[in-house]
Design an enzyme around this catalytic site. Structure first.
Site, short mmCIF file in Angstrom:
data_model
loop_
_atom_site.label_atom_id
_atom_site.label_comp_id
_atom_site.label_asym_id
_atom_site.label_seq_id
_atom_site.Cartn_x
_atom_site.Cartn_y
_atom_site.Cartn_z
N GLU A 98 28.63 -27.32 31.88
CA GLU A 98 29.75 -26.38 31.76
C GLU A 98 29.59 -25.26 32.79
O GLU A 98 28.47 -24.94 33.20
CB GLU A 98 29.73 -25.80 30.33
N ASN A 243 38.71 -29.07 23.54
CA ASN A 243 37.34 -28.83 23.12
C ASN A 243 37.34 -27.85 21.95
O ASN A 243 37.95 -26.78 22.04
CB ASN A 243 36.53 -28.20 24.28
N GLU A 244 36.69 -28.23 20.87
CA GLU A 244 36.60 -27.35 19.69
C GLU A 244 37.95 -26.66 19.46
O GLU A 244 38.03 -25.43 19.37
CB GLU A 244 35.46 -26.35 19.84
N TYR A 323 24.83 -28.42 16.74
CA TYR A 323 23.63 -27.83 17.36
C TYR A 323 22.55 -27.61 16.32
O TYR A 323 22.85 -27.36 15.14
CB TYR A 323 23.99 -26.48 18.00
N GLU A 378 28.32 -32.63 22.12
CA GLU A 378 27.53 -31.39 22.25
C GLU A 378 26.50 -31.40 21.15
O GLU A 378 26.84 -31.38 19.96
CB GLU A 378 28.41 -30.15 22.13
N GLN A 427 22.67 -28.29 27.43
CA GLN A 427 23.41 -28.75 28.57
C GLN A 427 22.45 -29.13 29.68
O GLN A 427 21.30 -28.72 29.64
CB GLN A 427 24.35 -27.65 29.05
O1 AHR Z 1 27.52 -25.40 24.80
C1 AHR Z 1 27.95 -24.10 24.62
C2 AHR Z 1 29.26 -23.99 23.84
O2 AHR Z 1 29.07 -24.45 22.54
C3 AHR Z 1 30.42 -24.80 24.35
O3 AHR Z 1 31.11 -24.16 25.36
C4 AHR Z 1 31.27 -24.93 23.14
O4 AHR Z 1 32.06 -26.08 23.15
C5 AHR Z 1 30.28 -24.92 22.00
O5 AHR Z 1 30.66 -24.10 20.98
#
Ligand code: AHR
Length: 574
Positions: A98, A243-244, A323, A378, A427
């Site tokens: 990103e 995205n999200e 995450y 992600e 990332q």
């Molecule tokens: O990876 C960082 C961020 O986490 C991304 O931009 C977003 O899609 C997610 O919330």
């Protein structure tokens, strides 16, 4: 998982100013040194006799002594190589890059005039390292950034200078745009996963971007692409539609997003003649960000609509973001931690399995044929930013703990390979759980990088079931399976086995009986280090690197000893 999470704009907007304000006001964002109190090892050791304390001290100074002196527990695995299952899609090992912090600028792009060796502005050292791990695809340009990205700013000889409000409010020079990204993919040998702007863009903008990239006929946009240096159409294998969208992508309800999805799916076309059949562009819809009811409802809404979809729209994947953070905002440190934080993070990361089960069950209801892939685009560890770094740049260290975490997640994906056919760790460079860290001309491969390297033989291999009694690793009130393992039949015809010993203190003797092939010999590599928080640095880049491991093969049985906190990959020859 994102339920109680503040939005990125709130946390990171305006160069991290509000982050600092909130720290001062509420103490929500704890300074790195003030993690919540946990029972420490010292408390546990208080009852030890003097002699025990001496032994303990010696083993802390010479961890190797501890390992060899301890009797290793035995874990028996059984593998039947004749029972192959789903293909382990190589896209499970995908990456995400990103426009965030130094992920793109400095990490990939240094510009053609840089003294750092580069090819057309792209770092040669980074390209060489990424080629070794055979990156299958890269998701770009975001993340939250994607829903504010306007592709025309990033083409041609004069680039618009804009801002990156999601990630520190810094200048976005747009010098790395579509053609630079495609050049980068070409250099590393990966496929494009383009996320189009649904949040602040319009369908026409996305449709024209795809026309610019993929049209072979001499339309005005294809002619512009040729003038920008690339007459041949590009291939775009994956298209992310937003995205999200439930959060930074526009806070949409499932129904509102669904109507957007249908419009983008209909009009954002891939014109490349080479992609009209087998290599057709696969469309990935925004999916859930956790396991709570709001997320299962989201999955339900999209999948129910998919079940009744007509000729005029389609989707091939549903994205999921998850995450390992334990709680928002991220406060666990990425370096200088102990066994307690090791155990807590690993316990948390294993929730991935339940999350996949939960959303797969909903998907199965509407798509029993598993046409739609669950795409975990992600995932990874999200810790507190490194002290002194810009809080909006999400810079963190990468330790042996992250290598174990990566292996456990990859193994979960592999076990769900029939539904989970793509995953992108967050990332790739200098951001969150990266493969690579750079600092000006310096570059270092992280422990996570080496896991990806060791797993290369699993790309497009066929799943082979392994059964075992994992045993237990206990620390405080946390108990985890001590051992994890997967197996696969590689494209090279060999049987491949991965075994992780989570236990940071005890080695494990593995005895694996292999049916379905006549095992003659085996070789392997293991990744471990003295401490759970061992890292590779620019000055000491080889502290956590794979080493060869001895494997005995006798009567169809493999035996080997796994070091504590280690990841091991072996190949079996017949
Ligand atoms: O990876 C960082 C961020 O986490 C991304 O931009 C977003 O899609 C997610 O919330």
């Amino acid at each position: 998982m994102v339920a109680a999470r503040p939005s990125k704009a709130e946390v990171f907007g305006k160069c991290g100013k509000r982050l600092r304000d909130r720290t001062a006001e509420s103490g929500i964002f704890l300074p790195l040194t003030r993690l919540p109190e946990r029972p420490t090892r010292i408390a546990v050791r208080r009852d030890f006799s003097a002699i025990f304390r001496l032994i303990l001290a010696l083993t802390m100074i010479f961890p190797a002594l501890a390992t060899s002196a301890m009797a290793a527990d035995k874990v028996e695995l059984s593998v039947d190589a004749s029972k192959t299952g789903a293909k382990i899609d190589r896209n499970l090992f995908g990456q995400f890059a990103e426009h965030l912090g130094h992920g793109i600028y400095d990490g990939i792009w240094v510009g053609p005039d840089s003294p750092i060796p580069n090819t057309r502005g792209i770092r040669n050292d980074v390209v060489a390292a990424l080629r070794e791990i055979k990156v299958p695809d890269v998701r770009w340009p975001g993340g939250c950034f994607a829903d504010e990205y306007h592709w025309r700013n990033g083409i041609g000889s004069s680039r618009a200078v804009t801002l990156n409000p999601n990630w520190g409010g810094v200048i976005e020079p747009n010098t790395f745009g579509t053609n630079e990204f495609m050049d980068f993919l070409d250099q590393i040998g990966a496929q494009a996963y383009i996320s189009v702007n649904v949040g602040s863009g319009i369908p026409r903008e996305a449709a024209e971007w795809l026309e610019y990239m993929t049209a072979a006929q001499p339309t005005t946009l294809a002619t512009k692409r040729a003038a920008d240096g690339h007459p041949a159409p590009y291939q775009v294998r994956f298209l992310g539609i937003g995205n999200e969208s439930w959060d930074c992508g526009g806070n949409m309800t499932p129904d509102y997003y669904l109507s957007q999805l249908k419009i983008y799916s209909r009009f954002v076309r891939n014109y490349n003649p080479a992609q009209q059949d087998k290599k057709q562009m696969l469309k990935i819809a925004v999916g859930p960000g956790g396991g709570e009811p709001r997320w299962t409802e989201w999955t339900e809404a999209i999948m129910k609509a998919y079940q009744h979809h007509t000729w005029s729209w389609d989707m091939n994947g549903l994205s999921m973001h998850s995450y390992t953070v334990v709680k928002w905002p991220p406060s666990y440190t990425s370096e200088g931690f102990g066994e307690t934080e090791y155990a807590q993070i690993l316990k948390s990361t294993l929730d991935m399995n339940d999350l996949i089960n939960k959303h797969s069950a909903v998907m199965d209801k509407y798509d029993p044929e598993k046409n739609v892939a669950l795409v975990i685009d992600e995932w990874g560890a999200w810790y507190a930013p490194l002290p002194g770094s810009h809080p909006g740049f999400l810079l963190q260290q990468n330790s042996l703990r992250d290598a174990v975490l990566a292996a456990l997640n990859l193994n979960i994906f592999v076990r769900h390979a029939d539904r989970v056919r793509m995953a992108n760790i967050a990332q790739m460079i200098n951001v969150l759980q990266s493969m690579i860290l750079t600092d000006k001309e310096k570059m270092v491969r992280t422990p996570t990088y080496y896991v990806y390297k060791m797993y290369v033989p699993f790309q497009d291999a066929s799943f082979v079931p392994v059964s075992f009694d994992a045993g237990a690793y206990t620390h405080g009130d946390i108990t985890l399976a001590r051992v994890d393992a997967i197996a696969a039949k590689g494209k090279d015809g060999k049987l491949w086995l991965e075994i992780t010993n989570i236990d940071p203190n005890q080695p494990v003797e593995i005895e694996a009986s292999v049916a379905g092939i006549a095992a003659k010999s085996a070789t392997g590599e293991t990744l471990t280090a003295p401490r759970v928080d061992s890292i590779n640095t620019f000055d000491a880049p080889n502290s956590v690197v794979p080493e060869p491991i001895a494997v005995k093969v006798q009567g169809g049985k493999l035996s080997l000893k796994l070091e504590p906190k280690s990841i091991t990959v072996i190949s079996v020859e017949q």
